[in-house]
Structure formats: C-alpha cells, structure tokens
Design a protein around this motif. Structure first.
Motif, short mmCIF file in Angstrom:
data_model
loop_
_atom_site.label_atom_id
_atom_site.label_comp_id
_atom_site.label_asym_id
_atom_site.label_seq_id
_atom_site.Cartn_x
_atom_site.Cartn_y
_atom_site.Cartn_z
N GLY A 54 29.96 -21.37 -83.26
CA GLY A 54 28.96 -21.39 -82.19
C GLY A 54 29.58 -22.00 -80.96
O GLY A 54 30.55 -22.75 -81.07
N PRO A 55 29.02 -21.71 -79.78
CA PRO A 55 29.57 -22.28 -78.56
C PRO A 55 29.44 -23.81 -78.54
O PRO A 55 28.69 -24.38 -79.34
CB PRO A 55 28.71 -21.68 -77.45
N ASN A 56 30.12 -24.47 -77.60
CA ASN A 56 29.98 -25.93 -77.44
C ASN A 56 28.52 -26.28 -77.21
O ASN A 56 27.82 -25.59 -76.48
CB ASN A 56 30.78 -26.41 -76.22
N GLY A 57 28.09 -27.34 -77.89
CA GLY A 57 26.71 -27.80 -77.69
C GLY A 57 25.68 -27.01 -78.48
O GLY A 57 24.48 -27.21 -78.31
N SER A 58 26.13 -26.13 -79.40
CA SER A 58 25.16 -25.32 -80.14
C SER A 58 24.57 -26.05 -81.35
O SER A 58 23.68 -25.52 -82.00
CB SER A 58 25.81 -23.99 -80.58
N GLY A 59 25.09 -27.25 -81.65
CA GLY A 59 24.49 -28.04 -82.73
C GLY A 59 25.34 -28.14 -83.99
O GLY A 59 24.89 -28.68 -85.01
N LYS A 60 26.58 -27.68 -83.94
CA LYS A 60 27.43 -27.64 -85.15
C LYS A 60 27.69 -29.05 -85.71
O LYS A 60 27.54 -29.28 -86.90
CB LYS A 60 28.77 -26.95 -84.84
N SER A 61 28.09 -29.98 -84.82
CA SER A 61 28.41 -31.34 -85.30
C SER A 61 27.16 -32.05 -85.80
O SER A 61 27.21 -32.80 -86.78
CB SER A 61 29.02 -32.19 -84.18
N THR A 62 26.05 -31.79 -85.14
CA THR A 62 24.78 -32.38 -85.59
C THR A 62 24.46 -31.88 -86.99
O THR A 62 24.11 -32.67 -87.89
CB THR A 62 23.66 -32.00 -84.60
N LEU A 63 24.64 -30.58 -87.20
CA LEU A 63 24.39 -30.01 -88.53
C LEU A 63 25.30 -30.66 -89.57
O LEU A 63 24.85 -31.06 -90.65
CB LEU A 63 24.62 -28.49 -88.48
N ARG A 75 16.45 -33.97 -83.01
CA ARG A 75 16.38 -34.30 -81.58
C ARG A 75 17.07 -35.63 -81.32
O ARG A 75 16.93 -36.57 -82.09
CB ARG A 75 14.91 -34.42 -81.13
N TYR A 76 17.91 -35.64 -80.24
CA TYR A 76 18.43 -36.92 -79.72
C TYR A 76 17.54 -37.24 -78.53
O TYR A 76 17.67 -36.60 -77.48
CB TYR A 76 19.86 -36.75 -79.21
N ASN A 77 16.64 -38.15 -78.65
CA ASN A 77 15.67 -38.44 -77.58
C ASN A 77 15.10 -37.14 -77.00
O ASN A 77 14.36 -36.46 -77.69
CB ASN A 77 16.31 -39.33 -76.49
N GLN A 78 15.51 -36.79 -75.77
CA GLN A 78 14.91 -35.60 -75.13
C GLN A 78 15.60 -34.29 -75.53
O GLN A 78 15.07 -33.22 -75.29
CB GLN A 78 14.98 -35.73 -73.60
N VAL A 79 16.82 -34.40 -76.10
CA VAL A 79 17.61 -33.18 -76.35
C VAL A 79 17.34 -32.64 -77.75
O VAL A 79 17.52 -33.35 -78.74
CB VAL A 79 19.13 -33.46 -76.22
N THR A 80 16.90 -31.37 -77.82
CA THR A 80 16.75 -30.74 -79.13
C THR A 80 18.09 -30.12 -79.50
O THR A 80 18.53 -29.15 -78.89
CB THR A 80 15.66 -29.66 -79.09
N ALA A 81 18.77 -30.71 -80.49
CA ALA A 81 20.12 -30.24 -80.86
C ALA A 81 20.04 -29.14 -81.91
O ALA A 81 20.90 -28.25 -81.95
CB ALA A 81 20.94 -31.40 -81.39
N LEU A 82 19.03 -29.20 -82.78
CA LEU A 82 18.85 -28.16 -83.81
C LEU A 82 17.38 -27.84 -83.90
O LEU A 82 16.54 -28.74 -83.81
CB LEU A 82 19.31 -28.65 -85.18
#
Ligand code: ADP
Length: 270
Positions: free
Chosen positions: A36-45, A12-19
């Motif tokens: 995965g689409p944009n914003g699906s959590g790939k870079s976070t992973l 989670r980035y503050n309020q946003v659950t990325a994965l």
C-alpha cells in the motif's frame, strides 16, 4: 482456526483514522504480503497483530485470543507467538555480542541456561549466522544485522513473524540474504507477514493484501493483484516484469499467471 483474524478493525491516532473496518484472516503456515502507499496503515496493522496497539473498533484475534480482552500473560503469549522485525536493524539489537542479543528474549522468559543455549544455537543456524555468534552486532553488515534480529525472534519459537519493511534499508546483497532467510523459514512452516514496498518481493508471497487510505481494498493471489490496473491508480507500480509482460502481451499470448522473471523466462523459452 485461523492464526490471525481481524474483524472490522479500525484504529485512530487522536484525529487520524489510520485503519478503517479491516477484516482479514491468515492461516498457520501462510506467507502473505501487505502492500500500500505511504500512510495507508500498514505499520499500524502490523502493530495490531502483536498487541503493541489495541484496536479502536472491531476485534483482533491471535490464535483465538482477542487482543483487547487479553490478560497481561495472554498479551505476552501473543507477543511470543507473533514476533516483529522492523525496518532499521540498528534499533533492534541491544546486546554486545550476537549470541547475547539472540538470548535476550529467552532470558526474559526465564528459561533454564541449557534451553537458552539450545535456542540461540538453533536460531543462529536457521539464519546462517552461527559463525558470527561472538561478533559485536555493530560490526555486521545491514543484512547480517537483520538476520540476527530475525534469529532473536526465532529464539522465542514463534508461530508467525511480522516484518515491517525489513529490507528497505539494505543494499541488494543484504536484501538477498534476508530474502533467502525468509523463504527458508517459510518452508519450515513459520507463518510470514511481510510489509513491503518492493513489489518483486510481494509477488513471491502466496497472498497479497492491498491497503489504501486505511482500507483493505483488495486481497488475492499475486497474479490477481498484478493483472489489474488498479495498483497504478493508488500510486503503486507493479513489478517491472509484470509491466514487461503487459507490453509483450500486445504481440504474444502470455498467460495472466506470469508475474515473476523466472516464470516469464520459462514460458518464453518454451
Ligand atoms: P504506512 O505504514 O502504510 O505508511 P502508517 O500505519 O504508518 O502507514 O500510518 C497510517 C496513518 O496514521 C497515516 O496517516 C499516519 O500519518 C498516521 N499515523 C501513524 N502513526 C501515527 C502516530 N503515532 N500519531 C499520529 N498519527 C499517526
């Protein structure tokens, strides 16, 4: 033991659950793609894989080391073993010549000069950039810069390279150069984890992980992933050749494992 192991990983980035609750494994020597689409959590992973980020929940284990519990020397060892290549080659090159750039990592490891020289020469050879050793990086093409960035990671003698959209900013020639470099590294046993929005690239991997809204919704062989209509439902288009094969199948019994141009041409010609 898998090289990479994620167990119910959330971020989670503050309020946003990325994965959320992602579990997967990658074995040494595999070539996997993450789509995965944009914003699906790939870079976070990707950033969780070399401990640039630590999970908010669950466990990331790299070669058996749990990133959240790792000591600072273990974190450096994880970053040496799992190198990262990012989208923009200009942000990754720091020195005034190609060889100084590639030497940057080994110098930080405090290795002897002779060993640094050996690694730089070896890494530049692996990416086909030996003759550019003395060049200024900003004078290179995008594809050449990305190959230098890959050489910089290789000079650390990693087990695995995670590439986050490495060809997204390149022209077709640059994409081809980077692609050939990656396939040659994979043949030499380096584990590759490629994040890409080019479905044609993902189709060449051994396994594909599909992320949507922070969840791992599917993983499997390319033909499993591309033979089902769910990709369109999450806003991804399968490779053009897969769509063509779907259309042709209305008339000709093309088998489901055909998902590359080469395979389709070979099958049709036979
Ligand atoms: P992808 O690589 O698939 O485009 P990301 O991992 O970049 O996805 O982003 C996943 C989610 O996390 C998105 O909703 C994105 O807006 C959010 N996000 C990414 N980075 C940050 C950040 N630094 N701060 C806040 N939210 C972020």
């Amino acid at each position: 033991m898998p090289l990479i192991q994620l167990e119910n990983v959330s971020y989670r980035y503050n309020q946003v659950t990325a994965l959320s609750e992602v579990s997967l494994q990658v074995q040494q020597g595999e070539f996997v793609a993450i789509i995965g689409p944009n914003g699906s959590g790939k870079s976070t992973l990707a950033q969780l894989l070399n401990a640039l980020l630590l999970p908010s929940g669950g466990k990331v284990r790299i070669a058996g080391i749990t990133t959240a519990d790792a000591t600072s020397s273990e974190i450096w060892e994880i970053r040496r073993r799992v190198g990262m290549v990012f989208q923009n080659p200009d942000n990754q090159l720091v020195a005034t010549t190609v060889e100084e750039d590639v030497a940057f990592g080994p110098e930080n490891l405090g290795l002897p000069q002779k060993e640094i020289r050996r690694r730089v020469d070896w890494a530049l050879e692996q990416v086909g950039m030996t003759q550019f050793a003395g060049f200024e990086p900003h004078k290179l093409s995008g594809g050449q810069k990305q190959r230098v960035a890959i050489a910089g990671v290789l000079a650390m003698e990693p087990d695995c390279i995670v590439l986050d959209e490495p060809t997204a900013m390149l022209d077709p020639q640059g994409r081809l150069e980077v692609w050939e470099t990656l396939t040659s590294l994979h043949k030499k046993g380096i584990t590759l984890i490629l994040i890409t929005h080019f479905m044609e690239e993902a189709a060449q991997a051994q396994r594909i992980f599909v992320l949507s809204q922070g969840k791992l919704i599917k993983s499997g062989l390319p033909h499993d992933i591309f033979s089902q209509p769910f990709l369109k439902e999450i806003g991804l288009r399968p490779p053009q050749i897969v769509e063509l094969a779907w259309q042709l199948r209305e008339q000709i019994p093309i088998p489901p494992h055909i998902y590359t141009t080469e395979a389709l041409v070979n099958w049709l010609c036979r």
